[in-house]
Design an enzyme around this catalytic site. Structure first.
Site, PDB file in Angstrom:
ATOM      1  N   CYS A  78       7.269 -10.675 -97.421  1.00 41.51           N
ATOM      2  CA  CYS A  78       7.562 -12.103 -97.113  1.00 41.51           C
ATOM      3  C   CYS A  78       8.958 -12.493 -96.899  1.00 41.51           C
ATOM      4  CB  CYS A  78       6.895 -13.010 -98.277  1.00 41.51           C
ATOM      5  SG  CYS A  78       7.196 -14.932 -97.798  1.00 41.51           S
ATOM      6  N   ILE A  79       9.160 -12.941 -95.767  1.00 40.92           N
ATOM      7  CA  ILE A  79      10.855 -13.167 -95.458  1.00 40.92           C
ATOM      8  C   ILE A  79      11.366 -14.289 -96.430  1.00 40.92           C
ATOM      9  CG2 ILE A  79      10.176 -14.646 -93.504  1.00 40.92           C
ATOM     10  CD1 ILE A  79      12.927 -13.511 -92.226  1.00 40.92           C
TER      11      ILE A  79
END
Lengths: 130, 133
Positions: free
Chosen positions: A78-79
């Site tokens: 997840c960024i």
């Protein structure tokens, strides 16, 4: 069966990533399809290639990388969670003006939509965390 | 948050699943509640049947009048009020968890549906996807 895996804890402190790895490996051996492994919360720390455990211990990060390579696994970090915790790929490091990047082989950085999409696409979404 | 159009691709042949996000942790002390809420907001873009459950210390996430100044963290509780605007209106709160903490529905900052433990279990059993934070 088409399976999605969610890893919510970092390496070593919690066993979640070990369990997720063992589960993923076993599922592949049984002929199931692992649609995606998504790393969230401290789970993003499973993707730093700067990890260097003592020699007599397992290397949780490179173990994921090797499994991804052997089975073309989609390992997604997840960024937003990654940026909070200092996990960057080369592009992101450039964009943020950082002097280093640390994303391990076989992982890619993307958005939370990839987790929701895994929930939609998979027969089962299996969470490993606390 | 992500922004790429690939992530926003909702063309899944019209599959609508029941997603329940289960909130078990207090709002501060760990990041689970905050990052959990981020997933919930993203899920709204996928036109799924989304609900949230609040159990154990998770009921504190909905407590009125949160003041986080002293811990130098953002008070993100107003976001729960915005969920309605995302068509996320099914907020289930476990009765036993409220009672164990001396809370009532009147202490919460949004409208909720209070279920007892057995009803909550039944609601969970109906879901296609449960994601727990």
């Amino acid at each position: 069966m088409k399976i999605g895996v969610l890893v919510n804890e970092g390496p070593y402190t919690h066993e979640a990533s070990d369990s997720a790895y063992q589960f993923t490996k076993a599922a592949i051996e049984k002929g199931h399809e692992i649609y995606r492994v998504f790393f969230y919360h401290d789970g993003v720390n499973n993707s730093t290639r700067l990890t260097e455990p003592p020699r007599d211990d397992r290397n949780i990060v490179s173990r994921w990388s090797e499994l991804a390579k052997a089975h073309s696994l989609d390992l997604v970090v997840c960024i937003a969670a990654a940026q909070r915790r200092g996990i960057m790929d080369e592009n992101e490091a450039k964009r943020q003006g950082k002097d280093a990047h640390n994303l391990a082989d076989g992982f890619r950085i993307s958005g939370l939509g990839q987790l929701v999409e895994a929930g939609i696409q998979c027969d089962r979404l299996v969470t490993f965390g606390d | 948050m992500f922004t790429s159009s690939e992530d926003m691709d909702t063309d899944e042949g019209g599959v609508i699943k029941q997603f329940m996000f289960v909130n078990r942790k207090a709002p501060y002390g760990t990041i689970y509640a905050l990052e959990g809420l981020e997933v919930v907001l993203i899920s709204a873009a996928f036109e799924q049947d989304v609900s949230m459950a609040f159990i154990d210390d998770g009921v504190y996430e909905l407590k009125k009048a949160q003041d986080t100044k002293a811990i130098e963290q953002k008070n993100f509780s107003p976001t729960y009020r915005a969920l309605e605007g995302y068509d996320i209106e099914k907020l289930y709160v476990e009765k036993e968890s409220l009672e164990a903490r001396g809370l009532t529905e009147a202490d919460l900052l949004v409208d909720v549906i209070v279920l007892d433990r057995a009803e909550m279990a039944a609601k969970m059993a109906e879901q296609d996807v449960l994601i727990s934070f």
